[in-house]
Scaffold this active site. Structure first.
Site, PDB file in Angstrom:
ATOM      1  CB  CYS A 141      19.795  -7.620  11.415  1.00 46.28           C
ATOM      2  SG  CYS A 141      21.195  -6.809  11.528  1.00 46.28           S
ATOM      3  CG  HIS A 197      22.852  -9.800   6.107  1.00 46.09           C
ATOM      4  ND1 HIS A 197      22.966 -11.354   6.050  1.00 46.09           N
ATOM      5  CD2 HIS A 197      22.718  -9.796   7.564  1.00 46.09           C
ATOM      6  CE1 HIS A 197      23.207 -11.871   7.249  1.00 46.09           C
ATOM      7  NE2 HIS A 197      22.977 -11.028   8.243  1.00 46.09           N
ATOM      8  CD  GLN A 242      18.832 -10.119   9.646  1.00 45.01           C
ATOM      9  OE1 GLN A 242      19.710 -10.746  10.062  1.00 45.01           O
ATOM     10  NE2 GLN A 242      17.483 -10.097  10.344  1.00 45.01           N
ATOM     11  NE  ARG A 244      19.318 -14.950   8.937  1.00 46.45           N
ATOM     12  CZ  ARG A 244      20.719 -14.453   9.418  1.00 46.45           C
ATOM     13  NH1 ARG A 244      20.735 -13.339  10.273  1.00 46.45           N
ATOM     14  NH2 ARG A 244      21.747 -14.770   8.758  1.00 46.45           N
ATOM     15  CG  ASP A 275      22.528  -3.237  11.246  1.00 50.95           C
ATOM     16  OD1 ASP A 275      22.908  -3.911  12.219  1.00 50.95           O
ATOM     17  OD2 ASP A 275      23.182  -3.900  10.218  1.00 50.95           O
ATOM     18  NE  ARG A 283      28.108 -13.075   8.706  1.00 50.71           N
ATOM     19  CZ  ARG A 283      27.178 -12.820   9.590  1.00 50.71           C
ATOM     20  NH1 ARG A 283      27.835 -12.301  11.062  1.00 50.71           N
ATOM     21  NH2 ARG A 283      25.989 -12.585   9.620  1.00 50.71           N
TER      22      ARG A 283
HETATM   23  N1  NVA Z   1      25.756  -4.443   9.610  1.00 50.56           N
HETATM   24  C1  NVA Z   1      26.111  -5.412  10.481  1.00 50.56           C
HETATM   25  C2  NVA Z   1      24.976  -6.586  10.381  1.00 50.56           C
HETATM   26  C3  NVA Z   1      25.458  -7.690  11.338  1.00 50.56           C
HETATM   27  C4  NVA Z   1      24.634  -8.702  11.169  1.00 50.56           C
HETATM   28  C5  NVA Z   1      27.578  -5.966  10.056  1.00 50.56           C
HETATM   29  O1  NVA Z   1      27.855  -5.929   8.678  1.00 50.56           O
HETATM   30  O2  NVA Z   1      28.243  -6.074  11.090  1.00 50.56           O
HETATM   31  N1   CP Z   2      22.005 -10.985  12.209  1.00 48.42           N
HETATM   32  C1   CP Z   2      23.041 -11.619  11.865  1.00 48.42           C
HETATM   33  O1   CP Z   2      23.258 -12.018  10.875  1.00 48.42           O
HETATM   34  O2   CP Z   2      23.514 -12.022  13.340  1.00 48.42           O
HETATM   35  P1   CP Z   2      25.058 -12.610  13.229  1.00 48.42           P
HETATM   36  O3   CP Z   2      25.887 -11.628  12.833  1.00 48.42           O
HETATM   37  O4   CP Z   2      24.978 -13.045  14.768  1.00 48.42           O
HETATM   38  O5   CP Z   2      25.098 -13.887  12.525  1.00 48.42           O
END
Ligand code: NVA
Ligand code: CP
Length: 307
Positions: free
Chosen positions: A261, A130, A133, A289, A221, A103
């Site tokens: 998500c 992502h 997801q 997930r 989101d 990540r």
């Molecule tokens: N769009 C959000 C998704 C979190 C799972 C982010 O990148 O923070």
């Molecule tokens: N949806 C998702 O990826 O959640 P987290 O940021 O908690 O991993």
């Protein structure tokens, strides 16, 4: 399958179908109390530059349930922070573990790991995509609607990483995706163009009230993704009309369902009423997930799932 899963388009239509069929099977098997230790002796390294709840837990639990092990690595505690190069980290890690999940802030970071790692690299979220997801989201839509081909999905909010993977997924699924964002927050043109060039059905509509009219699924989101925190005040002001709330839901069919998500910001992109209401599938989505990523890990590590 390709070595890595960095974009949702790293798999083709057949691979997605097979992967999700195995995800449903793994879910049924788990509920029936059957386990297959398909990844015994395997280790997944999970490198996190940003916070996570679902991705961290579901990958770790998924490896554990398959008989393997997951190693949590906070990027801040690694030599990377002191300047070690990604290409050296990737090659050293490849000598220890069977796969890496990363990540990262920058999509190019994950691509750089993949270039030098000799093992599969999975995108656990970047600024651009992502894909894990989307595996869970498509699985959740299949559970609820059966086939997803031709299903009308409307995205309301920020044209961000999750939105990008949703747009690209149209190429594999036949979903009709409508995206409604404030001006200036549209998904990148290259993403929309790529999906369209590959046969995806993507429409951009400014007003959320118009965008949700024929929606069978409404997805949202956060307005403030990780890395955008400095723009929070401005974004909350600009996005205020892009909230998935009861009045917006009334404009769609009563059969429409809602995905998010998570993490959610109740009172911003979604209201408590909609999150907790009967049209919300967010907890199945979060659960999926786990099953979808277990199927992904089994596939990437080239194991066959027994019946
Ligand atoms: N769009 C959000 C998704 C979190 C799972 C982010 O990148 O923070
Ligand atoms: N949806 C998702 O990826 O959640 P987290 O940021 O908690 O991993």
């Amino acid at each position: 399958m390709k070595k890595d899963f960095i974009s949702i388009l790293d798999i083709n239509e057949q691979e997605l179908e097979q992967l999700l069929s195995e995800a449903h099977q793994l879910k049924r098997q788990k509920k029936a109390g059957t386990t297959h230790l398909l990844l015994a002796g395997k280790t997944l390294a999970m490198i996190f530059e940003k916070s996570s709840t679902r991705t961290h837990i579901s990958f770790e639990v998924g490896m554990n349930e398959l008989g393997g092990h997951a190693l949590f690595l906070n990027a801040r505690d690694m030599q990377i922070r002191r300047g070690e190069e990604i290409r050296d980290t990737a090659r050293a890690a490849s000598r220890y573990v069977s796969a890496m999940m990363i990540r990262a802030y920058k999509h190019s970071t994950i691509e750089e790991y993949a270039k030098y790692a000799t093992i599969p690299v999975i995108n656990g979220l970047s600024d651009l995509e992502h894909p894990c997801q989307l595996l869970a989201d498509i699985m959740t839509m299949q559970e609820h609607f059966g086939s997803v081909e031709g299903l009308n999905v409307t995205w309301v909010g920020d044209g961000n990483n999750v939105c990008n993977s949703l747009i690209l997924s149209t190429v594999l699924t036949g979903l009709n995706v409508t995206v409604s964002t404030p001006k200036g927050y549209e998904p990148p043109e290259e993403i929309v163009a790529k999906a369209r060039a590959l046969g995806g059905n993507v429409t951009l509509v400014r007003e959320p009230e118009i965008a949700v009219k024929d929606a069978e699924v409404i997805v949202t989101d956060t307005w403030v993704s990780m890395g955008d925190e400095g723009e929070k005040e401005e974004r909350v002001r600009i996005f205020k009309d892009y909230s998935v709330d009861a009045p917006l839901m009334k404009l769609a069919s009563p059969e429409a369902r809602v995905l998010h998500c998570l993490p959610a910001h109740r009172g911003e992109e979604i209201t408590d009423e909609v999150m907790e209401g009967g049209q919300s599938l967010v907890w199945d989505e979060a659960e999926n997930r786990l099953h979808a990523q277990k199927a992904l890990l089994v596939r990437l590590l080239k194991n066959k799932l027994p019946e």
